[in-house]
Design an enzyme around this catalytic site. Structure first.
Site, short mmCIF file in Angstrom:
data_model
loop_
_atom_site.label_atom_id
_atom_site.label_comp_id
_atom_site.label_asym_id
_atom_site.label_seq_id
_atom_site.Cartn_x
_atom_site.Cartn_y
_atom_site.Cartn_z
N CYS A 1 0.82 -1.22 0.00
CA CYS A 1 0.00 0.00 0.00
C CYS A 1 0.85 1.27 0.00
CB CYS A 1 -0.95 0.01 1.19
SG CYS A 1 -2.15 -1.33 1.12
N HIS B 1 -3.48 7.33 1.96
CA HIS B 1 -3.89 5.96 1.69
C HIS B 1 -5.16 5.67 2.49
CE1 HIS B 1 -4.00 1.73 1.21
NE2 HIS B 1 -3.65 1.47 2.45
N ASN C 1 -10.11 -0.17 0.28
CA ASN C 1 -8.66 -0.01 0.27
C ASN C 1 -8.14 -0.54 -1.07
OD1 ASN C 1 -5.89 -0.39 0.52
ND2 ASN C 1 -5.99 -1.13 2.62
N1 COA Z 1 -17.94 -8.76 10.00
C1 COA Z 1 -18.43 -8.98 11.22
N2 COA Z 1 -17.68 -9.26 12.29
C2 COA Z 1 -16.35 -9.29 12.10
C3 COA Z 1 -15.76 -9.08 10.85
C4 COA Z 1 -16.60 -8.81 9.77
N3 COA Z 1 -16.15 -8.61 8.54
N4 COA Z 1 -14.42 -9.16 10.98
C5 COA Z 1 -14.18 -9.44 12.26
N5 COA Z 1 -15.34 -9.52 12.95
C6 COA Z 1 -15.57 -9.81 14.37
C7 COA Z 1 -14.40 -10.55 14.99
O1 COA Z 1 -14.50 -11.93 14.74
C8 COA Z 1 -14.56 -10.19 16.44
O2 COA Z 1 -15.56 -10.98 17.02
P1 COA Z 1 -15.40 -11.55 18.52
O3 COA Z 1 -15.28 -10.32 19.39
O4 COA Z 1 -16.64 -12.32 18.72
O5 COA Z 1 -14.14 -12.36 18.49
C9 COA Z 1 -15.08 -8.76 16.39
O6 COA Z 1 -15.65 -8.58 15.08
C10 COA Z 1 -14.01 -7.73 16.62
O7 COA Z 1 -12.89 -8.09 15.80
P2 COA Z 1 -11.66 -7.17 15.64
O8 COA Z 1 -10.64 -7.83 14.75
O9 COA Z 1 -11.23 -6.69 17.00
O10 COA Z 1 -12.33 -5.94 14.86
P3 COA Z 1 -11.76 -4.55 14.61
O11 COA Z 1 -12.57 -3.53 15.29
O12 COA Z 1 -10.27 -4.51 14.84
O13 COA Z 1 -12.01 -4.37 13.05
C11 COA Z 1 -10.74 -4.47 11.01
C12 COA Z 1 -11.43 -5.29 12.12
C13 COA Z 1 -10.09 -5.45 10.05
C14 COA Z 1 -11.81 -3.67 10.29
C15 COA Z 1 -9.72 -3.51 11.66
O14 COA Z 1 -8.92 -4.24 12.55
C16 COA Z 1 -8.86 -2.83 10.67
O15 COA Z 1 -9.31 -2.08 9.84
N6 COA Z 1 -7.53 -3.04 10.78
C17 COA Z 1 -6.59 -2.41 9.88
C18 COA Z 1 -6.51 -3.25 8.64
C19 COA Z 1 -5.82 -2.51 7.52
O16 COA Z 1 -5.84 -1.31 7.45
N7 COA Z 1 -5.22 -3.29 6.62
C20 COA Z 1 -4.59 -2.76 5.45
C21 COA Z 1 -3.37 -2.00 5.78
S1 COA Z 1 -2.77 -1.20 4.37
#
Ligand code: COA
Length: 343
Positions: free
Chosen positions: A127, A270, A300
């Site tokens: 990215c 980004h 993204n």
């Molecule tokens: N839909 C519904 N629930 C989801 C889910 C989805 N797509 N993805 C994860 N969950 C659930 C998890 O299983 C978890 O459930 P649990 O509490 O029962 O275990 C809960 O939601 C929280 O998960 P978590 O991973 O803590 O969520 P989050 O708030 O961190 O959001 C992302 C997940 C991926 C959206 C977030 O972590 C994120 O954006 N991270 C950065 C990723 C990124 O930018 N990547 C590219 C970099 S260039």
């Protein structure tokens, strides 16, 4: 690796201008409602956690792939700049999803556009690829080597996504796109790159990777055949990394250039998660109109993300000569960086 460049004006007589921009998106939309049909998720959850409502997805069987999207975007940028393909001295393509291992996307683009036998290079920094590329292009051009450069950010990461509940963390985030710019040297040395940062820390690489073989898993116990060639992401770890490095790189770039955040007209960021962008806005007191968020429409788009924001601003007439714009990105590697420009 850290590399920086100080005062643009010192010892430099060659300026660099961004002459035009363009973008090319796949036709097919992938909405949150579409994702609800194939995995356990909800549109409400996705919008609340990321800001994303839909993304575009390339249809490879219809000829939509990185080289075709990149060609379309660069052609539009050339038209916008009123420059012909024959005038290009180099095509630099930021991508982590080439059509195939070789030839690179840049070579295919030069053929598609009818360029001369020029330098054609792909640069992979996930990215961060476009931000690293625009800094690299500026340094090459300031050396006097090339006059006119076509710069593209393109990715079709959706080919590496597991669209089941197993892969839902990454599946909701990514979309496909290409966006491009045409750069040209100028005899006005005040135009061009004022400061830049390029960082990497492979100690965090295990948080975001695409395994090719079983041995690519940092913990062999995590291996499952269905994970091969699909994005593996520790969302929370990447989120924490992004929030902290994003703010850090803005601060160090402003310091390097000796300016304050108020003096930057546009932060071209980004688009990984609207909450990450909101945290940077809050930390530096950046008003909404100076940090465009378009993640709701595209998700993204990896290396295409920052130039897609630039092109949206440019087409809306919001990019003007004399402005200062800061390109910013972070991503797998882990990598992160900035490129601050005087237009
Ligand atoms: N839909 C519904 N629930 C989801 C889910 C989805 N797509 N993805 C994860 N969950 C659930 C998890 O299983 C978890 O459930 P649990 O509490 O029962 O275990 C809960 O939601 C929280 O998960 P978590 O991973 O803590 O969520 P989050 O708030 O961190 O959001 C992302 C997940 C991926 C959206 C977030 O972590 C994120 O954006 N991270 C950065 C990723 C990124 O930018 N990547 C590219 C970099 S260039």
């Amino acid at each position: 690796m850290t590399s920086t460049r100080g005062d643009h004006a010192i010892g430099n007589t060659i300026g660099v201008e961004i002459l035009g921009s363009g973008s090319h998106l796949p036709e097919t939309r992938l909405t949150n409602a579409d994702l609800e049909k194939v995995m356990e998720t909800s549109g409400e959850w996705i919008v609340k956690r990321t800001g994303i409502e839909e993304r575009r997805i390339a249809q490879w069987d219809k000829g939509e792939k990185s080289s075709t999207l990149a060609t379309g975007a660069l052609q539009k940028a050339l038209d916008d700049a009123k420059v012909t393909a024959e005038e290009l001295d180099m095509v630099l393509v930021a991508t982590m999803t080439p059509d195939m291992p070789t030839p690179n996307v840049a070579c295919i683009v030069t053929k598609n556009l009818g360029c001369r036998t020029i330098s054609a290079i792909d640069l992979n920094a996930a990215c961060s690829g476009f931000v690293f590329s625009i800094s690299t292009a500026a340094m090459i051009m300031q050396s006097g080597l090339y006059r006119t450069v076509g710069l593209v950010g393109v990715d079709c990461l959706t080919t590496h996504i597991d669209y089941t509940t197993f892969g839902r963390g990454a599946a909701i985030l990514f979309g496909d796109a290409a966006a491009a710019m045409v750069l040209r040297t100028s005899d006005n040395p005040s135009k061009g790159m004022l400061a830049h940062k390029m960082h990497s820390d492979a100690n965090g690489s295990e948080h975001l990777f695409i395994p090719a073989t079983r041995e690519d898993f940092p913990k062999l116990d995590d291996y499952e055949e269905r994970k091969l060639s699909k994005v593996q992401m520790n969302g929370q770890a990447v989120f924490k990394f992004a929030v902290s490095k994003f703010q850090q790189v803005i601060a160090e770039t402003l310091e390097e250039a000796g300016i304050s955040a108020d003096e930057v007209d546009h932060f071209i960021c980004h688009q990984a998660n609207s909450r990450i962008l909101d945290s940077a806005r809050a930390r530096f007191g950046i008003p909404e109109e100076k940090l465009l968020i378009n993640i709701h429409s595209y998700g993204n788009t990896v290396a295409a993300s920052a130039p897609l924001v630039f092109d949206e601003l440019a087409q809306a007439g919001r990019i003007k000569p004399g402005q200062k714009v800061m390109f910013l990105a972070f991503g797998a590697g882990l990598t992160w960086g900035s490129s601050l420009w005087q237009l």
